[in-house]
Design an enzyme around this catalytic site. Structure first.
Site, short mmCIF file in Angstrom:
data_model
loop_
_atom_site.label_atom_id
_atom_site.label_comp_id
_atom_site.label_asym_id
_atom_site.label_seq_id
_atom_site.Cartn_x
_atom_site.Cartn_y
_atom_site.Cartn_z
N ALA A 1 0.81 -1.23 0.00
CA ALA A 1 0.00 0.00 0.00
C ALA A 1 0.84 1.27 0.00
O ALA A 1 0.28 2.36 0.07
CB ALA A 1 -0.93 -0.01 1.22
N GLY B 1 1.65 3.20 -5.87
CA GLY B 1 0.79 2.84 -6.99
C GLY B 1 -0.67 2.61 -6.63
O GLY B 1 -1.31 3.39 -5.90
N ILE B 2 -1.20 1.52 -7.13
CA ILE B 2 -2.62 1.21 -7.00
C ILE B 2 -2.99 0.92 -5.54
O ILE B 2 -4.04 1.36 -5.06
CB ILE B 2 -2.94 0.00 -7.91
CG1 ILE B 2 -2.89 0.48 -9.36
CG2 ILE B 2 -4.28 -0.62 -7.59
CD1 ILE B 2 -2.50 -0.58 -10.33
N TYR C 1 5.53 -13.69 -15.03
CA TYR C 1 4.56 -12.72 -14.50
C TYR C 1 3.14 -13.15 -14.86
O TYR C 1 2.24 -13.17 -14.01
CB TYR C 1 4.84 -11.32 -15.06
CG TYR C 1 3.83 -10.28 -14.58
CD1 TYR C 1 3.81 -9.88 -13.24
CD2 TYR C 1 2.91 -9.71 -15.45
CE1 TYR C 1 2.88 -8.94 -12.78
CE2 TYR C 1 1.98 -8.77 -15.01
CZ TYR C 1 1.97 -8.39 -13.67
OH TYR C 1 1.06 -7.47 -13.21
N1 NAP Z 1 0.11 -0.90 -12.99
C1 NAP Z 1 -0.49 -1.67 -13.87
O1 NAP Z 1 -0.69 -1.31 -15.04
C2 NAP Z 1 -0.95 -3.02 -13.47
C3 NAP Z 1 -1.61 -3.80 -14.42
C4 NAP Z 1 -2.11 -5.04 -14.05
C5 NAP Z 1 -1.93 -5.50 -12.76
N2 NAP Z 1 -1.27 -4.74 -11.85
C6 NAP Z 1 -1.11 -5.26 -10.49
O2 NAP Z 1 -1.39 -4.25 -9.55
C7 NAP Z 1 -0.72 -4.54 -8.33
C8 NAP Z 1 -0.09 -3.28 -7.78
O3 NAP Z 1 0.95 -2.88 -8.65
P1 NAP Z 1 1.26 -1.35 -8.96
O4 NAP Z 1 1.04 -1.15 -10.40
O5 NAP Z 1 0.61 -0.46 -8.00
O6 NAP Z 1 2.86 -1.37 -8.75
P2 NAP Z 1 3.81 -0.66 -7.68
O7 NAP Z 1 3.57 0.80 -7.64
O8 NAP Z 1 5.17 -1.15 -8.01
O9 NAP Z 1 3.32 -1.29 -6.31
C9 NAP Z 1 3.63 -2.61 -5.97
C10 NAP Z 1 3.65 -2.72 -4.47
O10 NAP Z 1 3.99 -4.07 -4.12
C11 NAP Z 1 4.99 -4.03 -3.13
N3 NAP Z 1 5.79 -5.25 -3.08
C12 NAP Z 1 6.62 -5.76 -4.02
N4 NAP Z 1 7.22 -6.86 -3.56
C13 NAP Z 1 6.76 -7.06 -2.29
C14 NAP Z 1 7.03 -8.01 -1.28
N5 NAP Z 1 7.93 -8.99 -1.44
N6 NAP Z 1 6.38 -7.91 -0.10
C15 NAP Z 1 5.49 -6.91 0.11
N7 NAP Z 1 5.23 -5.95 -0.79
C16 NAP Z 1 5.86 -6.03 -1.98
C17 NAP Z 1 5.84 -2.82 -3.51
O11 NAP Z 1 6.67 -2.44 -2.43
P3 NAP Z 1 7.99 -1.53 -2.69
O12 NAP Z 1 7.51 -0.14 -2.91
O13 NAP Z 1 8.73 -1.72 -1.41
O14 NAP Z 1 8.68 -2.10 -3.89
C18 NAP Z 1 4.72 -1.83 -3.81
O15 NAP Z 1 4.22 -1.30 -2.62
C19 NAP Z 1 0.25 -5.67 -8.64
O16 NAP Z 1 -0.27 -6.89 -8.15
C20 NAP Z 1 0.29 -5.70 -10.16
O17 NAP Z 1 0.58 -6.99 -10.66
C21 NAP Z 1 -0.78 -3.52 -12.18
#
Ligand code: NAP
Length: 291
Positions: free
Chosen positions: A22, A25-26, A163
């Site tokens: 949290a 990003g999302i 992925y």
């Molecule tokens: N953005 C898109 O277009 C998109 C599209 C489809 C699906 N999604 C999905 O949306 C979700 C959120 O992604 P986002 O786009 O918001 O990306 P993001 O901004 O990179 O956020 C990802 C979050 O996951 C955390 N994380 C990564 N590895 C972790 C671990 N080992 N333990 C706990 N937390 C961890 C990150 O922490 P850190 O900040 O410490 O790295 C960050 O808070 C993901 O599941 C992704 O697959 C995103």
């Protein structure tokens, strides 16, 4: 629920939401909306300082707790120290197309973090969950099947495939979780969602640096904002939906428009694969369905 924008949310006072990843990003945008609407939001993050910094940008009741999904000991610590009800668990954290690597427990990094970590977390917290579990998948789940003979991509590692499989696993997990909840007589429901394509930190950790540059351009040109991407999550957390719903933007290719039901791939509707994945995940994590 009128829409998943902050101003239209119901009063969430007295409800508790745990959102993984949290701080960014999302997950950050979803956490912010739930807190602004009066919910108590637990930011479950792997880096406490990033979590604390994110919490300063959220108006409302928040709490930051350490959770590294790539380390089952950390997942167990999170659950063991949990006390009280959780209205909804939001399995949001994720990594995408990273270089080959392993979690602390030796699982392929994307499968281990995106699926197995959330699998263990959900089952350990389930007795405390009162309303629902929402897991964030992706439109990119569409394509491969799971390779049960090589879940850790040991034979051949392809960052995109790994992925995609982890996001397919998110949907199969939701399906089997819902089936188990229903047969145990629990009123808790499981939903999945996806944001479409939103510019976040997700696109900056590709195994190939050239791809990071291309995705940087894609983020500028094609992507929606993280706020937009959080709308399907918030909808899946709050709306009255049929069990095992899969919510995403309902317009153009699942990329634009208001949140609504989205189609999942045939592989994501495979009940036998969902059951098999559950059994394997249980074996690998040592965590079983508790109800
Ligand atoms: N953005 C898109 O277009 C998109 C599209 C489809 C699906 N999604 C999905 O949306 C979700 C959120 O992604 P986002 O786009 O918001 O990306 P993001 O901004 O990179 O956020 C990802 C979050 O996951 C955390 N994380 C990564 N590895 C972790 C671990 N080992 N333990 C706990 N937390 C961890 C990150 O922490 P850190 O900040 O410490 O790295 C960050 O808070 C993901 O599941 C992704 O697959 C995103």
């Amino acid at each position: 629920m009128a829409s998943s924008r902050s101003a239209d949310l119901p009063d969430l006072t007295g409800r508790t939401y745990v959102v993984t990843g949290a701080n960014s990003g999302i997950g950050f945008e979803a956490a912010r909306k739930l807190a602004v609407a009066g919910g108590h939001v637990v930011l479950a993050v792997r880096d406490l300082s990033r979590g604390e910094e994110a919490a300063t940008r959220i108006e409302g009741s928040t709490e930051v707790r350490e959770l590294d999904l790539a380390d089952l000991a950390s997942v167990r610590r999170f659950a063991e120290t949990w006390d009280g009800d959780i209205t909804a668990l939001v399995n949001n954290a994720g990594i995408m197309m990273v270089a080959q690597g392993r979690t602390a427990d030796g699982f392929e990094r994307q499968f281990g973090t995106n699926h197995l970590g959330h699998f263990a977390l959900t089952n350990l917290l389930l007795p405390a969950i009162t309303d629902r579990v929402v897991t964030v998948s992706s439109g990119l789940h569409n394509g491969p099947q799971l390779d049960f003979d090589d879940l850790d991509s040991e034979r051949k590692y392809n960052p995109t495939r790994a992925y995609q499989r982890s996001k397919l696993a998110n949907l199969l997990f939701t399906r089997e979780l819902q089936a188990r909840l229903a047969s145990s007589g629990s009123g808790v429901v499981a939903h999945a969602c996806h944001p479409g394509y939103s510019a976040t930190n997700l696109q900056s950790h590709h195994a190939n640096p050239v791809m990071n540059k291309l995705m940087w351009v894609g983020n500028k040109v094609l992507a929606t904002s993280a706020e937009f991407g959080s709308r399907p999550t918030v909808h899946a957390v709050l709306a009255d939906l049929p069990p095992d719903s899969y919510i995403g933007p309902s317009g153009f290719q699942g990329m634009r428009g208001e949140p609504g039901p989205n189609k999942r791939s045939p592989a994501a509707r495979d009940d036998a694969a969902a059951r098999r994945l559950w059994e394997v995940s249980q074996e690998r994590t040592g965590v079983a369905f508790p109800l």
